[in-house]
Scaffold this motif. Structure first.
Motif, PDB file in Angstrom:
ATOM      1  N   GLY A 193      -2.480  82.988  45.246  1.00  0.00           N
ATOM      2  CA  GLY A 193      -1.057  82.896  44.959  1.00  0.00           C
ATOM      3  C   GLY A 193      -0.386  81.754  45.683  1.00  0.00           C
ATOM      4  N   GLU A 194      -1.011  81.287  46.784  1.00  0.00           N
ATOM      5  CA  GLU A 194      -0.465  80.161  47.542  1.00  0.00           C
ATOM      6  C   GLU A 194      -1.515  79.109  47.870  1.00  0.00           C
ATOM      7  OE1 GLU A 194       1.457  81.530  51.044  1.00  0.00           O
ATOM      8  OE2 GLU A 194       2.933  82.760  49.989  1.00  0.00           O
ATOM      9  N   ASN A 195      -2.748  79.549  48.074  1.00  0.00           N
ATOM     10  CA  ASN A 195      -3.797  78.642  48.527  1.00  0.00           C
ATOM     11  C   ASN A 195      -5.076  78.843  47.732  1.00  0.00           C
ATOM     12  OD1 ASN A 195      -2.418  77.577  51.079  1.00  0.00           O
ATOM     13  ND2 ASN A 195      -2.350  79.791  51.408  1.00  0.00           N
ATOM     14  N   VAL A 196      -5.808  77.755  47.577  1.00  0.00           N
ATOM     15  CA  VAL A 196      -7.151  77.818  47.014  1.00  0.00           C
ATOM     16  C   VAL A 196      -8.085  78.358  48.093  1.00  0.00           C
ATOM     17  CG1 VAL A 196      -9.083  76.437  46.163  1.00  0.00           C
ATOM     18  CG2 VAL A 196      -6.754  75.911  45.423  1.00  0.00           C
ATOM     19  N   LYS A 197      -9.023  79.227  47.712  1.00  0.00           N
ATOM     20  CA  LYS A 197     -10.046  79.722  48.619  1.00  0.00           C
ATOM     21  C   LYS A 197     -11.409  79.364  48.049  1.00  0.00           C
ATOM     22  CE  LYS A 197      -7.090  81.825  51.338  1.00  0.00           C
ATOM     23  NZ  LYS A 197      -6.817  81.348  52.713  1.00  0.00           N
ATOM     24  N   VAL A 198     -12.296  78.861  48.915  1.00  0.00           N
ATOM     25  CA  VAL A 198     -13.618  78.458  48.461  1.00  0.00           C
ATOM     26  C   VAL A 198     -14.689  79.192  49.250  1.00  0.00           C
ATOM     27  CG1 VAL A 198     -12.783  76.162  47.792  1.00  0.00           C
ATOM     28  CG2 VAL A 198     -13.812  76.502  50.068  1.00  0.00           C
ATOM     29  N   LEU A 199     -15.894  79.224  48.691  1.00  0.00           N
ATOM     30  CA  LEU A 199     -17.073  79.695  49.392  1.00  0.00           C
ATOM     31  C   LEU A 199     -17.753  78.508  50.061  1.00  0.00           C
ATOM     32  CD1 LEU A 199     -18.544  82.023  46.618  1.00  0.00           C
ATOM     33  CD2 LEU A 199     -17.486  82.775  48.754  1.00  0.00           C
ATOM     34  N   ILE A 200     -18.368  78.738  51.211  1.00  0.00           N
ATOM     35  CA  ILE A 200     -19.080  77.664  51.904  1.00  0.00           C
ATOM     36  C   ILE A 200     -20.572  77.949  51.875  1.00  0.00           C
ATOM     37  CG2 ILE A 200     -17.132  77.042  53.370  1.00  0.00           C
ATOM     38  CD1 ILE A 200     -18.442  78.667  55.623  1.00  0.00           C
ATOM     39  N   GLY A 212     -10.784  81.319  58.491  1.00  0.00           N
ATOM     40  CA  GLY A 212      -9.589  80.759  57.871  1.00  0.00           C
ATOM     41  C   GLY A 212      -9.917  79.453  57.176  1.00  0.00           C
ATOM     42  N   GLN A 213      -9.072  79.075  56.240  1.00  0.00           N
ATOM     43  CA  GLN A 213      -9.248  77.806  55.548  1.00  0.00           C
ATOM     44  C   GLN A 213      -7.918  77.355  54.969  1.00  0.00           C
ATOM     45  OE1 GLN A 213     -11.132  78.122  51.443  1.00  0.00           O
ATOM     46  NE2 GLN A 213     -12.056  79.939  52.411  1.00  0.00           N
ATOM     47  N   HIS A 214      -7.780  76.047  54.851  1.00  0.00           N
ATOM     48  CA  HIS A 214      -6.580  75.499  54.224  1.00  0.00           C
ATOM     49  C   HIS A 214      -6.914  74.171  53.585  1.00  0.00           C
ATOM     50  CE1 HIS A 214      -6.506  74.028  58.434  1.00  0.00           C
ATOM     51  NE2 HIS A 214      -6.097  72.887  57.891  1.00  0.00           N
ATOM     52  N   THR A 215      -6.052  73.762  52.692  1.00  0.00           N
ATOM     53  CA  THR A 215      -6.281  72.539  51.918  1.00  0.00           C
ATOM     54  C   THR A 215      -5.785  71.331  52.698  1.00  0.00           C
ATOM     55  OG1 THR A 215      -5.975  73.823  49.888  1.00  0.00           O
ATOM     56  CG2 THR A 215      -5.838  71.418  49.704  1.00  0.00           C
ATOM     57  N   ILE A 216      -6.569  70.256  52.650  1.00  0.00           N
ATOM     58  CA  ILE A 216      -6.164  68.977  53.239  1.00  0.00           C
ATOM     59  C   ILE A 216      -6.237  67.899  52.163  1.00  0.00           C
ATOM     60  CG2 ILE A 216      -6.863  69.622  55.571  1.00  0.00           C
ATOM     61  CD1 ILE A 216      -9.417  68.006  55.173  1.00  0.00           C
ATOM     62  N   ASP A 217      -5.454  66.831  52.370  1.00  0.00           N
ATOM     63  CA  ASP A 217      -5.468  65.738  51.400  1.00  0.00           C
ATOM     64  C   ASP A 217      -6.495  64.690  51.815  1.00  0.00           C
ATOM     65  OD1 ASP A 217      -4.327  64.305  53.471  1.00  0.00           O
ATOM     66  OD2 ASP A 217      -2.324  64.256  52.596  1.00  0.00           O
ATOM     67  N   ALA A 218      -6.511  63.575  51.088  1.00  0.00           N
ATOM     68  CA  ALA A 218      -7.509  62.538  51.345  1.00  0.00           C
ATOM     69  C   ALA A 218      -7.386  61.950  52.744  1.00  0.00           C
ATOM     70  CB  ALA A 218      -7.379  61.431  50.298  1.00  0.00           C
ATOM     71  N   ALA A 219      -6.202  62.032  53.339  1.00  0.00           N
ATOM     72  CA  ALA A 219      -5.980  61.503  54.688  1.00  0.00           C
ATOM     73  C   ALA A 219      -6.277  62.538  55.771  1.00  0.00           C
ATOM     74  CB  ALA A 219      -4.540  61.012  54.818  1.00  0.00           C
ATOM     75  N   SER A 276      -3.000  68.598  56.531  1.00  0.00           N
ATOM     76  CA  SER A 276      -2.845  69.914  55.905  1.00  0.00           C
ATOM     77  C   SER A 276      -1.705  69.859  54.905  1.00  0.00           C
ATOM     78  CB  SER A 276      -2.549  70.977  56.957  1.00  0.00           C
ATOM     79  OG  SER A 276      -3.643  71.120  57.830  1.00  0.00           O
ATOM     80  N   VAL A 277      -1.969  70.301  53.694  1.00  0.00           N
ATOM     81  CA  VAL A 277      -0.967  70.252  52.640  1.00  0.00           C
ATOM     82  C   VAL A 277      -1.014  71.547  51.838  1.00  0.00           C
ATOM     83  CG1 VAL A 277      -0.997  67.738  52.407  1.00  0.00           C
ATOM     84  CG2 VAL A 277      -2.589  69.131  51.050  1.00  0.00           C
ATOM     85  N   ALA A 278       0.061  71.822  51.137  1.00  0.00           N
ATOM     86  CA  ALA A 278       0.056  72.914  50.170  1.00  0.00           C
ATOM     87  C   ALA A 278      -0.647  72.438  48.901  1.00  0.00           C
ATOM     88  CB  ALA A 278       1.483  73.337  49.855  1.00  0.00           C
ATOM     89  N   ALA A 279      -1.192  73.377  48.165  1.00  0.00           N
ATOM     90  CA  ALA A 279      -1.815  73.008  46.893  1.00  0.00           C
ATOM     91  C   ALA A 279      -0.749  72.438  45.963  1.00  0.00           C
ATOM     92  CB  ALA A 279      -2.483  74.214  46.258  1.00  0.00           C
ATOM     93  N   PRO A 280      -1.103  71.472  45.116  1.00  0.00           N
ATOM     94  CA  PRO A 280      -0.127  70.872  44.203  1.00  0.00           C
ATOM     95  C   PRO A 280       0.561  71.913  43.332  1.00  0.00           C
ATOM     96  CG  PRO A 280      -2.158  69.611  44.203  1.00  0.00           C
ATOM     97  CD  PRO A 280      -2.434  70.853  44.994  1.00  0.00           C
ATOM     98  N   SER A 281       1.765  71.594  42.910  1.00  0.00           N
ATOM     99  CA  SER A 281       2.594  72.553  42.168  1.00  0.00           C
ATOM    100  C   SER A 281       1.997  72.932  40.829  1.00  0.00           C
ATOM    101  CB  SER A 281       3.998  71.967  41.968  1.00  0.00           C
ATOM    102  OG  SER A 281       3.924  70.735  41.256  1.00  0.00           O
ATOM    103  N   TRP A 282       1.118  72.065  40.274  1.00  0.00           N
ATOM    104  CA  TRP A 282       0.551  72.381  38.963  1.00  0.00           C
ATOM    105  C   TRP A 282      -0.655  73.327  39.048  1.00  0.00           C
ATOM    106  CZ3 TRP A 282      -4.377  70.568  39.412  1.00  0.00           C
ATOM    107  CH2 TRP A 282      -4.591  69.454  40.236  1.00  0.00           C
TER     108      TRP A 282
END
Length: 329
Positions: A229-236, A245-252, A255-261
């Protein structure tokens, strides 16, 4: 004094050990069949488990986790409280038995019996579930039912930690009984307090015992687990690991929120997951930064937790001795 303590304990201990013996026979009878299936089925092992195997897997885990709570309620809380209610503690003290010896005997004999029961049950269940634990690495489609033994949902039902849980629950029950001095309220408070501790430890204490490992992984259809609902979750690709815990990061690397789309996109492809959406995240440089505990740290955490709970049990026992000497007459 030892004989008197045993007479007071034998009903609860007899019932508990009788139930453990029945469960041990069931585990021993079915365990060899489970091991044979594990050795012959290969990668299809989990899919070939029967409903009876699945039920025993859950029952065994629940039994190990529930036993310390029951020991705290039915062995610990009434141990001193019923003597205080009946006034029989004064009779014992007037026969040449000091308060300290009286308490050490009662705590020592009953506590060792409680720890032995929890240890025996955990040993039996851990042996039986060994093939499942070796296969359930958390990355298969069956991961929602079979949990890695390091995961918070299964950790308390394996290894030596239940011995510490039983010792702590028992002395917690004794302590609350001494303080409350009424058996039924002490039993209820013991259950609530023990459950609170068992929830708090995996959430806040256990993750802080050892600094987690970290890795950065691309986001793709191959490792996508869910959208919460807010974040992507992946398996490692770390079999049996405990993902903290896990969170999305950008190319740089920020830490960022997942894109609005993302929500609408994942909502459309969730059933098939063949992913323009997730691949687009990868092309834009989005990745997941994952904190996890490797499966190989299982026994390190087990020994740490055993030590922590045994230390808490000793502190509670010392507090009981101090309280009885100062406030019980």
């Amino acid at each position: 004094m030892i004989w008197l303590t045993w007479r007071q304990l034998r009903t609860q201990a007899g019932a508990t050990y009788a139930l453990l013996a029945v469960l041990a026979v069931i585990l021993a009878t079915t365990g060899s069949q489970l091991l044979h299936l594990y050795e012959t089925a290969g990668a299809d092992f989990l899919t070939r488990l029967t409903e009876a195997d699945n039920s025993l897997y859950l029952v065994g885990a629940l039994a190990v986790m529930a036993l310390p709570a029951l020991i705290g309620m039915f062995w610990g809380a009434p141990l001193i409280t019923r003597e205080l209610d009946a006034g029989t503690h004064r009779l014992v003290w007037n026969q040449g038995v000091t308060r300290t010896r009286w308490l050490i005997t009662k705590l020592g004999l009953t506590g060792l019996a409680a720890m032995a029961a929890a240890g025996a049950l955990s040993l039996a269940v851990s042996w039986w579930a060994g093939p499942i634990d070796a296969t359930a690495d958390g990355s298969s489609v069956l991961a929602g039912f079979y949990f890695p033994r390091l995961s918070p949902l299964m950790f308390d039902a394996r290894g030596v930690a239940p011995i510490g849980h039983a010792a702590f629950a028992f002395t917690l029950g004794v302590t609350l009984g001494v303080l409350i001095r009424r058996t039924l309220p002490a039993m209820i408070v013991t259950l609530v307090a023990f459950i609170t501790v068992q929830v708090a430890v995996p959430l806040w204490v256990r993750p802080a015992l050892i600094a987690p490992a970290r890795l950065t992984t691309p986001i793709s259809a191959a490792n996508f687990r869910l959208w919460d609902g807010e974040n992507v979750k992946v398996l490692i690709d770390k079999p049996g690991a405990w993902t903290i815990g896990q969170h999305t990061i950008d190319a740089a690397g920020r830490s960022v929120a997942a894109p609005s789309w993302i929500p609408d996109c994942l909502g459309q492809v969730r059933a098939e997951l063949d992913t323009g959406c997730l691949d687009r995240l990868g092309r834009l440089g989005y990745r997941q930064l994952v904190s996890y505990q490797p499966a190989g740290r299982f026994w390190t955490f087990q020994w740490y937790e055993l030590g922590i709970f045994l230390a808490l049990a000793v502190l509670l026992a010392l507090f009981c001795a101090w309280w009885i000497r100062r406030h019980v007459s």
